[in-house]
Structures are given as structure tokens and as C-alpha cells.
Scaffold this motif. Structure first.
Motif, PDB file in Angstrom:
ATOM      1  N   LEU A  38       0.876  -1.175   0.000  1.00  0.00           N
ATOM      2  CA  LEU A  38       0.000   0.000   0.000  1.00  0.00           C
ATOM      3  C   LEU A  38       0.904   1.212   0.000  1.00  0.00           C
ATOM      4  CD1 LEU A  38      -2.690  -0.859   2.733  1.00  0.00           C
ATOM      5  CD2 LEU A  38      -2.929  -1.015   0.241  1.00  0.00           C
ATOM      6  N   GLU A  39       0.507   2.254  -0.751  1.00  0.00           N
ATOM      7  CA  GLU A  39       1.306   3.484  -0.702  1.00  0.00           C
ATOM      8  C   GLU A  39       0.400   4.681  -0.609  1.00  0.00           C
ATOM      9  OE1 GLU A  39       3.622   3.795  -4.309  1.00  0.00           O
ATOM     10  OE2 GLU A  39       1.873   4.351  -5.491  1.00  0.00           O
ATOM     11  N   GLY A  40       0.901   5.705   0.066  1.00  0.00           N
ATOM     12  CA  GLY A  40       0.147   6.945   0.159  1.00  0.00           C
ATOM     13  C   GLY A  40       0.325   7.727  -1.128  1.00  0.00           C
ATOM     14  N   THR A  41      -0.731   8.386  -1.599  1.00  0.00           N
ATOM     15  CA  THR A  41      -0.597   9.230  -2.791  1.00  0.00           C
ATOM     16  C   THR A  41      -0.371  10.672  -2.329  1.00  0.00           C
ATOM     17  OG1 THR A  41      -2.912   9.871  -2.958  1.00  0.00           O
ATOM     18  CG2 THR A  41      -2.287   7.767  -3.957  1.00  0.00           C
ATOM     19  N   ALA A  42       0.066  11.511  -3.259  1.00  0.00           N
ATOM     20  CA  ALA A  42       0.333  12.912  -2.921  1.00  0.00           C
ATOM     21  C   ALA A  42      -0.932  13.588  -2.401  1.00  0.00           C
ATOM     22  CB  ALA A  42       0.867  13.640  -4.151  1.00  0.00           C
ATOM     23  N   GLY A  43      -2.084  13.184  -2.923  1.00  0.00           N
ATOM     24  CA  GLY A  43      -3.335  13.812  -2.519  1.00  0.00           C
ATOM     25  C   GLY A  43      -3.889  13.306  -1.196  1.00  0.00           C
ATOM     26  N   TYR A  86     -11.473   8.698  13.588  1.00  0.00           N
ATOM     27  CA  TYR A  86     -11.010   9.805  12.756  1.00  0.00           C
ATOM     28  C   TYR A  86     -11.890   9.868  11.531  1.00  0.00           C
ATOM     29  CZ  TYR A  86      -8.539   5.702  10.871  1.00  0.00           C
ATOM     30  OH  TYR A  86      -8.224   4.448  10.407  1.00  0.00           O
ATOM     31  N   SER A  87     -12.007  11.063  10.991  1.00  0.00           N
ATOM     32  CA  SER A  87     -12.830  11.196   9.787  1.00  0.00           C
ATOM     33  C   SER A  87     -11.943  10.913   8.588  1.00  0.00           C
ATOM     34  CB  SER A  87     -13.391  12.612   9.708  1.00  0.00           C
ATOM     35  OG  SER A  87     -12.342  13.501   9.388  1.00  0.00           O
ATOM     36  N   PRO A  88     -12.549  10.566   7.460  1.00  0.00           N
ATOM     37  CA  PRO A  88     -11.755  10.363   6.252  1.00  0.00           C
ATOM     38  C   PRO A  88     -10.873  11.570   5.948  1.00  0.00           C
ATOM     39  CG  PRO A  88     -13.990   9.602   5.881  1.00  0.00           C
ATOM     40  CD  PRO A  88     -13.970  10.252   7.236  1.00  0.00           C
ATOM     41  N   GLY A  89     -11.413  12.770   6.196  1.00  0.00           N
ATOM     42  CA  GLY A  89     -10.642  13.988   5.942  1.00  0.00           C
ATOM     43  C   GLY A  89      -9.429  14.074   6.855  1.00  0.00           C
ATOM     44  N   GLN A  90      -9.627  13.718   8.119  1.00  0.00           N
ATOM     45  CA  GLN A  90      -8.506  13.748   9.067  1.00  0.00           C
ATOM     46  C   GLN A  90      -7.421  12.753   8.652  1.00  0.00           C
ATOM     47  OE1 GLN A  90     -10.926  12.988  12.520  1.00  0.00           O
ATOM     48  NE2 GLN A  90     -10.573  15.040  13.350  1.00  0.00           N
ATOM     49  N   PHE A  91      -7.858  11.617   8.166  1.00  0.00           N
ATOM     50  CA  PHE A  91      -6.890  10.604   7.720  1.00  0.00           C
ATOM     51  C   PHE A  91      -6.029  11.173   6.596  1.00  0.00           C
ATOM     52  CE2 PHE A  91      -5.403   7.273   4.939  1.00  0.00           C
ATOM     53  CZ  PHE A  91      -4.991   6.256   5.790  1.00  0.00           C
ATOM     54  N   SER A  92      -6.683  11.773   5.606  1.00  0.00           N
ATOM     55  CA  SER A  92      -5.946  12.317   4.465  1.00  0.00           C
ATOM     56  C   SER A  92      -4.989  13.413   4.899  1.00  0.00           C
ATOM     57  CB  SER A  92      -6.911  12.878   3.422  1.00  0.00           C
ATOM     58  OG  SER A  92      -7.528  11.820   2.748  1.00  0.00           O
ATOM     59  N   ALA A  93      -5.462  14.273   5.788  1.00  0.00           N
ATOM     60  CA  ALA A  93      -4.618  15.367   6.262  1.00  0.00           C
ATOM     61  C   ALA A  93      -3.391  14.809   6.986  1.00  0.00           C
ATOM     62  CB  ALA A  93      -5.411  16.281   7.196  1.00  0.00           C
ATOM     63  N   LYS A  94      -3.643  13.819   7.823  1.00  0.00           N
ATOM     64  CA  LYS A  94      -2.556  13.178   8.569  1.00  0.00           C
ATOM     65  C   LYS A  94      -1.538  12.568   7.597  1.00  0.00           C
ATOM     66  CE  LYS A  94      -0.680  11.220  12.244  1.00  0.00           C
ATOM     67  NZ  LYS A  94      -0.035  12.010  13.276  1.00  0.00           N
ATOM     68  N   LEU A  95      -2.078  11.913   6.553  1.00  0.00           N
ATOM     69  CA  LEU A  95      -1.200  11.257   5.575  1.00  0.00           C
ATOM     70  C   LEU A  95      -0.374  12.292   4.814  1.00  0.00           C
ATOM     71  CD1 LEU A  95      -0.203   8.763   4.079  1.00  0.00           C
ATOM     72  CD2 LEU A  95      -2.277   8.805   2.691  1.00  0.00           C
ATOM     73  N   ARG A  96      -1.010  13.381   4.421  1.00  0.00           N
ATOM     74  CA  ARG A  96      -0.267  14.433   3.705  1.00  0.00           C
ATOM     75  C   ARG A  96       0.830  15.013   4.592  1.00  0.00           C
ATOM     76  NH1 ARG A  96      -5.406  15.734   1.422  1.00  0.00           N
ATOM     77  NH2 ARG A  96      -5.722  17.223   3.126  1.00  0.00           N
ATOM     78  N   PRO A 150       7.279   9.384   1.059  1.00  0.00           N
ATOM     79  CA  PRO A 150       6.163   8.473   0.764  1.00  0.00           C
ATOM     80  C   PRO A 150       6.026   7.361   1.803  1.00  0.00           C
ATOM     81  CG  PRO A 150       7.617   8.706  -1.149  1.00  0.00           C
ATOM     82  CD  PRO A 150       8.256   9.441  -0.023  1.00  0.00           C
ATOM     83  N   LEU A 151       4.796   7.109   2.175  1.00  0.00           N
ATOM     84  CA  LEU A 151       4.533   6.015   3.121  1.00  0.00           C
ATOM     85  C   LEU A 151       4.115   4.787   2.332  1.00  0.00           C
ATOM     86  CD1 LEU A 151       4.165   4.742   5.862  1.00  0.00           C
ATOM     87  CD2 LEU A 151       1.985   5.919   6.097  1.00  0.00           C
ATOM     88  N   ARG A 152       4.843   3.728   2.564  1.00  0.00           N
ATOM     89  CA  ARG A 152       4.591   2.503   1.802  1.00  0.00           C
ATOM     90  C   ARG A 152       4.709   1.333   2.757  1.00  0.00           C
ATOM     91  NH1 ARG A 152       6.255   2.265  -4.376  1.00  0.00           N
ATOM     92  NH2 ARG A 152       5.835   0.070  -4.761  1.00  0.00           N
ATOM     93  N   THR A 153       3.714   0.453   2.772  1.00  0.00           N
ATOM     94  CA  THR A 153       3.815  -0.735   3.620  1.00  0.00           C
ATOM     95  C   THR A 153       3.573  -1.970   2.779  1.00  0.00           C
ATOM     96  OG1 THR A 153       1.489  -0.664   4.245  1.00  0.00           O
ATOM     97  CG2 THR A 153       3.027   0.470   5.692  1.00  0.00           C
ATOM     98  N   ARG A 154       3.961  -3.108   3.344  1.00  0.00           N
ATOM     99  CA  ARG A 154       3.953  -4.318   2.539  1.00  0.00           C
ATOM    100  C   ARG A 154       3.564  -5.483   3.436  1.00  0.00           C
ATOM    101  NH1 ARG A 154       8.318  -8.031   1.692  1.00  0.00           N
ATOM    102  NH2 ARG A 154       8.571  -8.307  -0.544  1.00  0.00           N
ATOM    103  N   ALA A 155       2.953  -6.485   2.849  1.00  0.00           N
ATOM    104  CA  ALA A 155       2.643  -7.702   3.610  1.00  0.00           C
ATOM    105  C   ALA A 155       2.911  -8.901   2.728  1.00  0.00           C
ATOM    106  CB  ALA A 155       1.175  -7.686   4.053  1.00  0.00           C
ATOM    107  N   GLN A 156       3.390  -9.946   3.355  1.00  0.00           N
ATOM    108  CA  GLN A 156       3.692 -11.174   2.617  1.00  0.00           C
ATOM    109  C   GLN A 156       2.970 -12.345   3.266  1.00  0.00           C
ATOM    110  OE1 GLN A 156       7.865 -12.016   1.962  1.00  0.00           O
ATOM    111  NE2 GLN A 156       7.276 -13.323   0.241  1.00  0.00           N
ATOM    112  N   TYR A 157       2.550 -13.282   2.415  1.00  0.00           N
ATOM    113  CA  TYR A 157       1.793 -14.438   2.901  1.00  0.00           C
ATOM    114  C   TYR A 157       2.658 -15.370   3.745  1.00  0.00           C
ATOM    115  CZ  TYR A 157      -1.014 -18.691   2.976  1.00  0.00           C
ATOM    116  OH  TYR A 157      -1.722 -19.782   3.383  1.00  0.00           O
ATOM    117  N   HIS A 158       2.145 -15.716   4.899  1.00  0.00           N
ATOM    118  CA  HIS A 158       2.722 -16.800   5.697  1.00  0.00           C
ATOM    119  C   HIS A 158       1.575 -17.730   6.051  1.00  0.00           C
ATOM    120  CE1 HIS A 158       6.603 -14.911   5.981  1.00  0.00           C
ATOM    121  NE2 HIS A 158       5.985 -13.778   6.269  1.00  0.00           N
ATOM    122  N   GLU A 159       1.824 -19.002   5.955  1.00  0.00           N
ATOM    123  CA  GLU A 159       0.777 -19.967   6.228  1.00  0.00           C
ATOM    124  C   GLU A 159       0.229 -19.785   7.643  1.00  0.00           C
ATOM    125  OE1 GLU A 159       0.858 -23.989   3.939  1.00  0.00           O
ATOM    126  OE2 GLU A 159       2.233 -23.944   5.607  1.00  0.00           O
TER     127      GLU A 159
END
Ligand code: FES
Ligand code: FES
Lengths: 754, 159
Positions: free
Chosen positions: A459-464, A549-559, A567-576
Motif C-alpha cells: 500500500l502506498e500513500g498518494t500525494a493527494g 477519525y474522519s476520512p478527511g482527518q486521515f488524508s490530512a494526517k497522511l499528507r 512516501p509512506l509505503r507498507t507491505r505484507a507477505q503471505y505466511h501460512e
């Protein structure tokens, strides 16, 4: 926080392009200087390639011509075994095998040129069906014409026969089925001076194509790029074959230095690409006096065509589903995938399970009739329950109430009442009947498949201030974009509109595995949830994660976050998940993380004058975990049921020397709007702990049930046994004329009283 | 190849091209006018992905030679609402009538054609009207729902 995104019928993410005609499929894409490519194919089932000549009639120097000799890397379609060439070398092993490629900018010139390539062969004896393959008089593959065999051995079936009250045998078979996605296959390739190969087109599995191209060109992975364009249906049909078309387009682009597009027309797509594996299943079953299953001995054989392609894994899924949702202490399944000189059969929604489940669900009705129990009662006495072990020894740990599920389906279909009414009115030439099937479908790759895939999503955050999903799962109509967006939005606590999804492009997205095996929601969705959890944690790393948090607050926090930390980027990998074990060597253990379960009920009218079967009503009740989007989920079920109806009654491939003779929509008939009954779709929602938002797999399940349910209904209507699909009016008329009497003492029913 | 001059009205605009007279209307739309919303699923008149409305008649544009369209009035998916707000488009979006989307433009044109002459069709009338348009994804139920929903909603705008 946006509380409920999962469970809502939100609109399909990419719907506007689709309803306005703006969505771009590969046939809609043109590049400057682009050439068109065509494939010259073999005309015989098997033989040595002697000579290729180019007859006069077109200016051959204007054409780009590619043969096996032009291939820079390995001449193989890289899959499980590397037995299939990208272009035939010295042998052809099936009709319509690619031999040579041509490209030109003018389609009319290409059409003429196509007829002027002359190939000489020395024909060799061909194997054209499963029996010939098993007889082994002619060996066409390996030592024995066998791609793969499996053995499931639970308990000891042979110790049971002597003491059984009844032994019931049956043989069931299914034919090839063509996918008929309405968009034929197509690929567009470009090769840049820095030797990067880029291919875009209609496909299911970008990383399969990527692997095939790196092998074909012997290039490092960063020099190959695969992009999915809008895909007009696939159903498994664009799982493996696109690697071939991509390879061909790329070879022509490589040689010509120009962009090259290959788009199949309908006839070529039908004749040359994969179909559902034809199958034969033999059952021998021991039953106790009180109607309990004592032993099931099953032989399952599929026809893989000329190369192994995905046959070993199709066989595996079919094998594991062969004993159905029943508890039985002694089960033996012996299965074989054989080679014939037909174009390779391949992935098709259900992947072997519709074949073996058709057999077991017809067989359960046969046993019930033979021993004098109703089909519902006989099944009820034998269903798997929580805590029971399946044929492979998998303990059912999730809550499971099949008697309840079946009962609810039968009642909402009006089964019991209608059975009586139809029986009372059986004098007419129009015979009515009710039939059903209860079955399961394992979600995700079989056995250790998911562990080996070790899928990744990001997942990555977009500029917006939005969040973008990066994964290789493809949208082909089934709703990937929408479902994964809903899962991400729910997990992040933001609005559906705040989540974007990156188009599958191997230069941009990680390998999340192929879009197959009903694994998108359950497996990949779960990874998105994990990446979302990590995303929130990182976003609020210095503060407490707020309760709301509101969707708007989330976006503001992310910006804010991204303006400071990048850029904020996270990743997950499958483990049984803990507690899931599969033993490849002994072919035992937990075959799937979870099964979805269902009972499908068909109501039919059979016209005994014309032999035609009409499905009047269809009821489908399933337990697929939590439903993420009710409209999309019902759409998957309805679409699968109608494909299953075609498989059961309409879709018949006519073979001639290993080649499909009716490769047109005029004579290969799929259901139209006139053929479909009202379909009642019902869900039983039991959230699954390891699936995203509690979801299990859904896409393939609806393909499994219609054929046995419909045939059981026809058998109920006529009192004559039918054990083969497609069931055509001719089949019905011929059995009606030779056998006015009862079905259930048809010759193939063996009863032994011990 | 011999070409001739062809004038026709497409989505309300008068257009003229030089084209081989036997070129398929489908290719004229897709190649000469870049109207790629009209799709090719079979090229033999069986699937309806290429459905357009020609002088008020629903046709498979893969079977219509360009010269037959001379002087005609052709309506394609691009002539509905570019934002997807035509009532039939909106109903397809709302009801789940589009899955992979490849049959959708043809289905929508066939539905528009039906509803313009029969604003309140029965389920059977909808099935009959769409019988020439194949969809392999939806099983038709949601498409039928969409047509029914559109017929119960706003007036169908005649464009
Ligand atoms: S493309 Fe015209 S009917 Fe199929
Ligand atoms: S939505 Fe895919 S063919 Fe109709």
C-alpha cells in the motif's frame, strides 16, 4: 471512521469506462508504426516438420517472419514442465500448434500471406482419446502418455467390500468446454533499443507471462514488463495461453523493431486455445444397511491434450474434490492426467472440481435410489461435520452444518412440495423434475501452493492523501478492483473513494500471485488488511492510534506525514496460518485453508417429444464466509451458474482429428438471455477467521453445482439415468426410445447383496 | 483497393469518409472514427458486442457493409452520456449489469433500443430483446434487472 465499506453494494470501481465504451481493451489500442501479427499453425495432430515454403503471391520481403530458429532464449512456454515449445521445432504434437509467425502493417496482406505458407509434414500416428492414451500402443508423451498421477488412500477400502450391505458402481463423464470470454485473446508487444520487452494485453496472471518472456528471451527480470489491459472475461482461459501470444508478439517485435499486435479472431481463439479438461470418473461405493458410506473407491481420469501445461494441478484439485463433502472412513482416489494429440486443455473456472464433483453428486443420487433412501436423506446421513476428516485427512475446524444448509436450500426452492406435485402430474409429455447437489470448493492454491507463492502486496500513500493498492491481481469482470478497494478502505477506516488501485503492471506492482483459484478476496485481501494495519501504525507512529477519525482527518494526517517523512509505503507477505499442514510427498493433509459450501437446486421440464430440457428455476445457497459486496457476489454466482447450465446442457465440442470442428458461435452454443431461469441466490454468512473481513473464495464454486443438480433433476423427471454432460436432446431421445422403463436399474448400476 | 465517398450521421454529427464500400461498419466506426466502444466478439453476427442502432434498427455492425450505412443515422454507445448518466447506463452501473464490460456497450444499445419502443417491457420481452447479445459473465440476471430498473425510472431520453 468510515465504519462499513465491506458488505455494501458499492459500484464497481471501473464501471464508468465500461458503461460508456471508454474502457480500452487491447483491440482498441493502436501504436504508431504498429504491425499486426498472425500465427501459422499445424494442420495435423502429430508429425515431423519437414519443410516450410513461401508460395508466390505476396511481397514476402515486406513481412517479418519468425520461426523457432529466431528465438533468443529457450524455446519453451515456461510453466510447470518445460515440455511445450513457443514455436514447433521439428515435431508437431497437436493440430493448430504454432509453427511460424508473420507480421505486416496491412491486415489484408496478412490474410493473403497466411494462405501462402506451405508446411510439409511426415504424419505420425496420433492418440485421440483417453482410452487410446491409456492403452499405450502409441507413446506420444514421456514413457507412458501420463502427465501425472495421484493416490489418496484413507483407511483401507479393500477391507470393506466383503462386509458391505450394498456395493454401487457408476461411471460419469464430462466433455471439453470452451471459455467463450466475449473478448478474444490479444497482446501488443514493443521492444525498445535497450532491449526491454514490454507486452500488454488481455491476461489473468501478469507474472506468469513475465516468467515466460524472461525465459523466452533469456533476459533478466527487470528487462521484461507485462501490463494487463482491460480484460473482457477470462474464466481461467487467460491463465496460461496468454504467455504464448505474448511470446509470439514479442518475438515479432524483437525481429521487426516495431510494435506488434496479435489479436485472435473468434475462430482462432476457439480452435487453438485451451478448454476444460474432458474427464471420466468411476465410482465403486460400499454402503451399510442403514445407508452409511463405508468405502469410496474412485478412479478419476482427465485428458490433458498434447503438453502438460497446468494438467497436474487441475488433476490435483479434481482429485481432492472427488469424494465430495462426505464422511467416509475408507477412501481411495486414483487419478491420472493423460496426453492426447489435441491442443492442451487448461484452466477453466473450477479447475478439475466441476468434473469430479459432477460424478460424485450424480453417484450420491444413484446410491440413494438404489438403496431406497431419498437423495436428501442419504446425503444427510453422510455429510462431513466439524471435526471430521476429509479424504486427504484434513480436519474440518470451521463450523459446518451441511444438513442445515441443504435443508434451507431445499425448502426455499420448494423442493419437497414440488416433488410431490410433479410426481402426481407425470402423465404429460412434459415431464418435470427436481434435483440438487451439495458440494464444496477449496479456496486458494491446493496444498503447499500458497506457501510456495509467498505473495506480496503493498500500500502506498498518494500525494493527494489517498491510499493506493499495489498488487498483481487482475480485474477481468469478477470484481477484483472493487472488492480489494472495499477491504482496504474498511481496514484503513476511510471511504471507498479514498482508495485507489494501481493497474497490474510488473514494473509497478509486486507479485501477489496469479488471479486464479478463488484466492483474491481470501488470500490477497487478507494481505491487504495486514498492510493496512501496518500503514495505520506507521502513520500514527508518534501518537496513539486514535479511536476515531474522519476520512478527511486521515488524508490530512497522511499528507502531513508524507511532507516530512516522504512516501509512506507498507507491505505484507503471505505466511501460512498456524496449524495448516500439507504433505506433498504423501499427498495428505490440509488441502485448502478453507472450503466454501453450497447446495444448488434445479427445477426442470423435459419435453419427451423433442428431448429438450428447460431449467425453470434455480436456487443457489452458499456459505462463502462474509460477503464483501452483495451485488458483485450474486453476479459471480449467477454468472457461474449459467456457465454451469451451458456445461450441463448446451456446450458440446465436436472433435475431428484432435481439432475442434465447431469453432464458431453459430454452432458452439452458449446460453443466451432466453435460456436462463430465474435464479435465487442466497448466502449463509459465517465469517472465516483467516480471510479478509471474514471472506472465503467465491468465484469458482458456482461452476461446480449446476451440472449435477440439473442432471439429477432430469433423472428425477424421466426415471432414466444420465451420467454424461453435456446432456443433449439426442441423448435424451435415444435413451427414451431404447429404455422406456426405470432408470435406476440401468445396466451400469451394480448391486451386490453381501 | 477501390474506395468511395461515404456520408453518414454518427451520434448526431454528419461525417464523410473515403472507404472501401465493403468495409464493415464496425471497422469504419472503430478505425476511421476511433469509436472503439463498439466491440468485436465474433465477427459473424452471433454475439451482439458490435450492436449499434442504424436508422432506428438494432444491427450487428460486423455484418453491415459501409455502403449500407450511406446516408444513415448511426447511434453508438459514445452517443449516450459520456459520463454514464443515461438512465440505461446508470441502471447497468447500479444493478451490476456490467462485469468484464466487453458485452456492455452492445447490451446497453440493445436495451436502449428496446426501451425506446417498449418503455415497460416484461421479463420475457427483455429476454427476447437481448437474446442476440451474448454475455458470458453475468448470467444475464443483473442485466435483466438493470433494464427493468431503467424502465421503472426516468424517461428514456431519445437522443
Ligand atoms: S462481433 Fe458482430 S455479432 Fe459478434
Ligand atoms: S460482462 Fe463480460 S461478457 Fe458481459
Amino acid at each position: 471512521m468510515e465504519p462499513h465499506v465491506v458488505g455494501l453494494p458499492v459500484r464497481r470501481k471501473e464501471v464508468v469506462g465500461k458503461i460508456t465504451g471508454a474502457a480500452k481493451y487491447i483491440d482498441d489500442v493502436q501504436l504508431p508504426g504498429m504491425l499486426h501479427g498472425v500465427t501459422i499453425r499445424s494442420t495435423i495432430p502429430r508429425g515431423k516438420l519437414l519443410n516450410i515454403s513461401f508460395l508466390p503471391g505476396v511481397p514476402w520481403d515486406e513481412f517479418t517472419i519468425v520461426t523457432a530458429a529466431d528465438i533468443p532464449g529457450s524455446n519453451v512456454v515456461s510453466q510447470i514442465h518445460d515440455d511445450q515449445p513457443m514455436l514447433a521445432r521439428d515435431m508437431v504434437n497437436h493440430p493448430h500448434e504454432p509453427v511460424l509467425l508473420l507480421a505486416h502493417e496491412n491486415k489484408d496482406q496478412l490474410r493473403c500471406a497466411r494462405e501462402l505458407v506451405h508446411i510439409e509434414y511426415e504424419p505420425l500416428p496420433a492418440v485421440l482419446d483417453m482410452d487410446e492414451a491409456l492403452e499405450q500402443r502409441t507413446i506420444i508423451w514421456g514413457q507412458d502418455n501420463v502427465f501425472k498421477q495421484y493416490l489418496i488412500n484413507k483407511g483401507d477400502v479393500d477391507s470393506v467390500w466383503a462386509e458391505a450391505a450394498r456395493i454401487i458402481e457408476g461411471e460419469y463423464s464430462t466433455e471439453a468446454q470452451e471459455h467463450v470470454y466475449i473478448e478474444p485473446n490479444g497482446m501488443l508487444a514493443t521492444v525498445s533499443p535497450s532491449e526491454c520487452v514490454t507486452v500488454s494485453g488481455s491476461l489473468q496472471c501478469p507474472y506468469y507471462v513475465h516468467k515466460a518472456l524472461t525465459t523466452l528471451f533469456n533476459l533478466p527480470s527487470h528487462k521484461v514488463r507485462v501490463i494487463q489491459t482491460e480484460t473482457g472475461g477470462a474464466f481461467g482461459g487467460k491463465e496460461e495461453y496468454p504467455s504464448i501470444i505474448a511470446g509470439h508478439a514479442a518475438l515479432l517485435a524483437w525481429k521487426s523493431g516495431r510494435p506488434v499486435k496479435i489479436v485472435y479472431d473468434r475462430e482462432e481463439d476457439m480452435v487453438a486455445t485451451t478448454k476444460r479438461h474432458p474427464s471420466r470418473t468411476r465410482h465403486r461405493t460400499a454402503v451399510s444397511e442403514d445407508g452409511r458410506l463405508l468405502a469410496m473407491d474412485i478412479e478419476f481420469t482427465i485428458d490433458g491434450g498434447a503438453y502438460s501445461t497446468l494438467s497436474p494441478v487441475v488433476l490435483s484439485r479434481g482429485t481432492i474434490h472427488a469424494a465430495g463433502p462426505y464422511r467416509c472412513p475408507n477412501v481411495r482416489v486414483r487419478s491420472t492426467a493423460v496426453a492426447t494429440n489435441a491442443p492442451p486443455h487448461g484452466a477453466f473456472r473450477g479447475f478439475g472440481a466441476p468434473q469430479s464433483l459432477f460424478a460424485v453428486e450424480r453417484h450420491m443420487d444413484r446410491i440413494a435410489y438404489t438403496i431406497g433412501l431419498t437423495p436428501d436423506e442419504f446425503r444427510r446421513r453422510n455429510f462431513l461435520r466439524s471435526g471430521d476428516a476429509t479424504a486427504t485427512g484434513q480436519i474440518i475446524t470451521q463450523p459446518l452444518d451441511l444438513p442445515g444448509l441443504q435443508e434451507r436450500a431445499l425448502r426455499s426452492a420448494g423442493y419437497y412440495k414440488k416433488l410431490e406435485t410433479f410426481r402426481a402430474n407425470s402423465a404429460s409429455a412434459l415431464k418435470r423434475g427436481m434435483g440438487f447437489a451439495t458440494f464444496m470448493h477449496g479456496a486458494g492454491f491446493t496444498g503447499s501452493g500458497e506457501r510456495h507463492l509467498a505473495s506480496v502486496v503493498e500500500l502506498e500513500g498518494t500525494a493527494g492523501g489517498n491510499v493506493r493498492i499495489l498488487c498483481s491481481m487482475t480485474e477481468m469482470g469478477q470484481g477484483t478492483n472493487t472488492i480489494l478497494t472495499q477491504i482496504a478502505a474498511e481496514a484503513l477506516g476511510i471511504a471507498y473513494e479514498q482508495v485507489e488501485i494501481c493497474p497490474p503492471d510488473t514494473a509497478l506492482v509486486p507479485n501477489s500471485g496469479p488471479t486464479v483459484a478463488s484466492r483474491t478476496s481470501m488470500i490477497v485481501g487478507k494481505l491487504i488488511e495486514q498492510a493496512a494495519g501496518e500503514f495505520k501504525k506507521r502513520l500514527w507512529s508518534d501518537d496513539e492510534l486514535p479511536a476515531d477519525y474522519s476520512p478527511g482527518q486521515f488524508s490530512a494526517k497522511l499528507r502531513d506525514y508524507q511532507s516530512v517523512c516522504g512516501p509512506l509505503r507498507t507491505r505484507a507477505q503471505y505466511h501460512e496460518p498456524a496449524g495448516i499442514h500439507w504433505d506433498d510427498e504423501h499427498y495428505r493433509g490440509d488441502a485448502y485453508g478453507a472450503f466454501s459450501w453450497a447446495t444448488y437446486v434445479a427445477e426442470v421440464t423435459v419435453d419427451t417429444i423433442t428431448g429438450e430440457v428447460q431449467v425453470d428455476e434455480f436456487t443457489a445457497l452458499q456459505e462463502v464466509g462474509r460477503v464483501i459486496n452483495p451485488v458483485l457476489a450474486a453476479g459471480q454466482i449467477e454468472g457461474g451458474i449459467v456457465q454451469g447450465l451451458g456445461f450441463a446442457l448446451l456446450e458440446k465440442v465436436t472433435w475431428n482429428q484432435g481439432s475442434m470442428a465447431n469453432n464458431q458461435l453459430t454452432n458452439y452454443i452458449i446460453p443466451t438471455a432466453m435460456d436462463v431461469p430465474p435464479i435465487k441466490v442466497l448466502f449463509e454468512e459465517i465469517p472465516y477467521e483467516y480471510g479478509a473481513s471474514g471472506a472465503k473464495g467465491i468465484g469458482e464454486l458456482p461452476m461446480d453445482g449446476p451440472a449435477p443438480a440439473i442432471l439429477n433433476a432430469v433423472v428425477n423427471a424421466l426415471g432414466i439415468a444420465f451420467d454424461h454432460v453435456p446432456l443433449t436432446p439426442e441423448d435424451i431421445l435415444s435413451k427414451l426410445s431404447q429404455n422406456g422403463k426405470h432408470a435406476h436399474d440401468a445396466p451400469e448400476v451394480v448391486e451386490t447383496i453381501a | 483497393m477501390k474506395t468511395s465517398r461515404l456520408s453518414l450521421t454518427i451520434n448526431g454529427a454528419r461525417r464523410t469518409i473515403e472507404t472501401p464500400p465493403m468495409k464493415r461498419l464496425l471497422d469504419v466506426l472503430r478505425e476511421d472514427f476511433q469509436l472503439t466502444g463498439t466491440k468485436e466478439g465474433c465477427g459473424e453476427g452471433e454475439c451482439g458486442a458490435c450492436s449499434v442502432i442504424l436508422d432506428g434498427v438494432l444491427v450487428n455492425s460486423c455484418l453491415v457493409p459501409a455502403l449500407h450505412a450511406a446516408g444513415a443515422n448511426v447511434r453508438t454507445i459514445e452517443g449516450l452520456s459520456p459520463g454514464g448518466s443515461h438512465p440505461v447506463q446508470a441502471a447497468f452501473a447500479r444493478c451490476g449489469g456490467a462485469q468484464c464490460g466487453i458485452c456492455t456497450p452492445g447490451m446497453i444499445m440493445a436495451s436502449v433500443h428496446l426501451l425506446e419502443r417498449n418503455p415497460h417491457p416484461s421479463r420475457l420481452e427483455i429476454q427476447e430483446a437481448l437474446a442476440g447479445n451474448l454475455c458470458r459473465c453475468t448470467g444475464y440476471q443483473k442485466i435483466i434487472d438493470a433494464v427493468q430498473a431503467a424502465s421503472e425510472g426516468d424517461e428514456i431520453a431519445d437522443l
